[in-house]
Structures are given as structure tokens and as C-alpha cells.
Design an enzyme around this catalytic site. Structure first.
Site, PDB file in Angstrom:
ATOM      1  N   HIS A 265       0.871  -1.174   0.000  1.00  0.00           N
ATOM      2  CA  HIS A 265       0.000   0.000   0.000  1.00  0.00           C
ATOM      3  C   HIS A 265       0.904   1.219   0.000  1.00  0.00           C
ATOM      4  O   HIS A 265       1.740   1.381   0.892  1.00  0.00           O
ATOM      5  CB  HIS A 265      -0.916   0.006   1.229  1.00  0.00           C
ATOM      6  CG  HIS A 265      -1.793   1.220   1.256  1.00  0.00           C
ATOM      7  ND1 HIS A 265      -3.032   1.267   0.659  1.00  0.00           N
ATOM      8  CD2 HIS A 265      -1.579   2.463   1.762  1.00  0.00           C
ATOM      9  CE1 HIS A 265      -3.552   2.468   0.804  1.00  0.00           C
ATOM     10  NE2 HIS A 265      -2.694   3.216   1.474  1.00  0.00           N
ATOM     11  N   CYS A 266       0.752   2.088  -0.997  1.00  0.00           N
ATOM     12  CA  CYS A 266       1.629   3.263  -1.105  1.00  0.00           C
ATOM     13  C   CYS A 266       0.898   4.495  -0.569  1.00  0.00           C
ATOM     14  O   CYS A 266      -0.153   4.876  -1.102  1.00  0.00           O
ATOM     15  CB  CYS A 266       2.034   3.480  -2.565  1.00  0.00           C
ATOM     16  SG  CYS A 266       3.060   4.948  -2.766  1.00  0.00           S
ATOM     17  N   VAL A 267       1.463   5.110   0.478  1.00  0.00           N
ATOM     18  CA  VAL A 267       0.815   6.304   1.046  1.00  0.00           C
ATOM     19  C   VAL A 267       0.923   7.488   0.098  1.00  0.00           C
ATOM     20  O   VAL A 267       0.082   8.394   0.123  1.00  0.00           O
ATOM     21  CB  VAL A 267       1.411   6.674   2.430  1.00  0.00           C
ATOM     22  CG1 VAL A 267       1.074   5.635   3.476  1.00  0.00           C
ATOM     23  CG2 VAL A 267       2.921   6.901   2.348  1.00  0.00           C
TER      24      VAL A 267
END
Ligand SMILES: [Zn+2]
Ligand SMILES: [Zn+2]
Length: 251
Positions: free
Chosen positions: A180-182
Site C-alpha cells: 500500500h503506497c501512502v
């Protein structure tokens, strides 16, 4: 020395943030996790309780919930870099007769980068639903080591296709989940990994491109000014020829 002091302040801020992030993020049951647990117990003796709770809440909100803060930060950083480039570098480089094509290349890269950034943010990464579950189950074979057949996600109540994983931030199972890429506020999975990769490559190209142009600009300035032939007085009042270290601090 101003530059070095600013750089040291920046370094201290970054290292403190990394330390706080390591201590207050979710800990894993590994050797590193145990070391961090011990470290946080020592660290917590010196930090007031309210500050620890606020830091924990802030990091949880930043890194473990979906939010647009990093998207805004990303756009603000790119805006700041390109404003600086446009107002401080571009016009001077034109006057120094740099090639216009080279000077416009960062803008072209920016457009491509923003396009793939937008796609990375908005494209469905491969969310597994009741309607597409059966088709995703056919894509990869189960190895019966990491990915077991007939395993169900207890949250989504769906059979888990091989190489899929449940994203705890988005609370959904994603096919060929990577992470999951912020920065894009989205999972990176089977359907948007290619966009994310192009986004990263263009980001690297932009950084290298602007660094090369800026370095060439500064070298031109130094050579034109004749600074390399000059001298300066050191802390003891002694006259010294201008060297690389002096030029880096002076620039
Ligand atoms: Zn799930
Ligand atoms: Zn996610």
C-alpha cells in the site's frame, strides 16, 4: 557554514522522524521488532505521555488509514521544485544559451509523471470481489507453501487467489498485491503496478534531469565569474586559494 548548519538541522529532523516512526509504528515479532520495543521503553522515559499518544495517533492516521495528505505533500514538493527551477534556473540558463530543448525536458517529464501519478492514485489495483473472485482464482497456481488453496480472507469472506493479500489500510483483498503506497493513497497490485512503475521511473528521470541542468548552470556561473582563480581569507586570516570545498559552501 550556513549551508552545512541547515543540512545538519535537516538531517537531525529526518533521523528523529525515522526514529519516532520506527518506535511508534506497528511492531513485528522479529529481532528488529524486539530491539525497537526495548528502545521505545527507554525512549518513553524521556518523552511526556501526551506527546507519545499524539505521535502515535498522528503516525497511525498518516500511515495506517487512507488519506490524501501525502498526495498534497507530493504535489506541493513538485510545485516548489518546479517554481524554483522556473524562476531561478530556466531564465538564467536561456541567457547562458543552454539548449531550449534541454531546458523544456523537465516540463515534459513532469506532465508524463503527473499523468501516471494520477493513474496510480485512481486505477483499481485489482480488488477482489464476489463477481471477479472466480476469474482471479485461475490466474496463478497455488504453491501450498505461502499460498494455500481454499484459504478464505476472514474479513472479505472471499477465497484468496494465489499471490493476493488483504490490505489492512484499505480493508480489501487485492490481486497480486505488492504494497500500500501512502504517496498515491492506493494499493499497488496487478492492475496498476505498471502505472506505478512508470511513475517512479519518470520521477527518477525528473530528479536526475534537474540535478544535471542545475549542476551545469552552477559550473557555468563559477567559470564565468572567475571565482576559481581568486583567493579568500580563512578563520586565521591566512589567504587561501579557492578550492572545491569553498566553492560548494559559497554556491
Ligand atoms: Zn480481504
Ligand atoms: Zn491499500
Amino acid at each position: 557554514m550556513d549551508f552545512l548548519i541547515l543540512f545538519l538541522v535537516y538531517l537531525v529532523c529526518v533521523l528523529t522522524s525515522v526514529l519516532l516512526l520506527c518506535i511508534y509504528s506497528k511492531r513485528t515479532h522479529t529481532v528488529a521488532g524486539e530491539i525497537l520495543t526495548d528502545g521505545s521503553q527507554v525512549f518513553s522515559r524521556f518523552v511526556p505521555g501526551w506527546l507519545q499518544r499524539t505521535t502515535q495517533r498522528a503516525f497511525h492516521h498518516l500511515f495506517h488509514t487512507r488519506n490524501c495528505i501525502f498526495i498534497i505533500l507530493h504535489l506541493a514538493l513538485e510545485g516548489a521544485v518546479y517554481s524554483e527551477y522556473t524562476w531561478e534556473i530556466f531564465h538564467y540558463c536561456l541567457e547562458l544559451e543552454f539548449s531550449l530543448y534541454h531546458l523544456l525536458l523537465p516540463y515534459l517529464l513532469l506532465i508524463i509523471n503527473l499523468f501516471f501519478f494520477f493513474l496510480s492514485c485512481t486505477t483499481n489495483p485489482g480488488v477482489i470481489t464476489k463477481s471477479n473472485e472466480a476469474s482471479f482464482l485461475q490466474v496463478y497456481d497455488y504453491d501450498e507453501v505461502i499460498f494455500l488453496k481454499n484459504l478464505k480472507c476472514p474479513t472479505c469472506d472471499l477465497r484468496k487467489p494465489a499471490r493476493s493479500k488483504h490490505c489492512r489500510v484499505c480493508n480489501r483483498c487485492v490481486h497480486r498485491f505488492d504494497h500500500h503506497c501512502v504517496w498515491v493513497n492506493n494499493c499497488i497490485g496487478a492492475l496498476n503496478a505498471r502505472y506505478f512503475l512508470i511513475y517512479l521511473l519518470t520521477l527518477i528521470a525528473m530528479a536526475v534531469n534537474i540535478a544535471v541542468i542545475t549542476s551545469a548552470f552552477l559550473i557555468h556561473l563559477v567559470l564565468l565569474s572567475g571565482m576559481t582563480l581568486g583567493t579568500y581569507l580563512d578563520d586565521h586570516g591566512q589567504e587561501q586559494p579557492v578550492d572545491i570545498a569553498f566553492l560548494i559552501q559559497g554556491i
